[in-house]
Design a protein around this motif. Sequence first.
Motif: not given
Length: 168
Positions: A40-48, A54-59, A61-67, A96-100
């Motif tokens: 589960d994750g909320d997805i925001d799309e934007l231009v910066s 694309v930012e994915v936020v939620g609990g 999600l660390q496995a999507l970041v990895g080492q 970006d995932v989880g503000g990493y």
Amino acid sequence: MAASTNGAKPAAASTDVDLFRQSEIAADYVEGLLDILDYDGDIDELVSAGRPVVEVVGGRLQALVGQRGATLEALQELTRLAVFRQTGSPSRLLLDVGGYRATRRKELSAVAKNAVEKVKQHGEAVRLEPMSAFERKCVHDVVNAIAGVESESEGVEPNRRIVVRPVD
């Protein structure tokens, strides 16, 4: 004599509408991945800063970041390929995932400032550990904003690193 393009289209400046469309395509792709993985994750799309993001936020999600962000980098490349497949143009998409990335950017700022201090104190070049392209860009940005020092990347992936040295 004309330069060969090998059939490639010349790179055109993307408009914000084009960039936002890339972020929408990427968000759809990432949403599909999250569904497959049952995350589960909320997805925001934007231009910066002239880039689709694309930012994915939620609990959980660390496995999507990895080492050290290795999995995130791989997911970003897959997502860029999905955008390319639909648009026919390469993308500079930032995932970006989880503000990493924001957290890592702060850590790298401290690493860069520490290297600059060592260079100024000892007058000798400092070689940093190998980093991803994203990480190197963060360090270069910090170093380039400080007078009296410069930075340069050296080596070949995956061992490409930054050298910070005094300006001659």
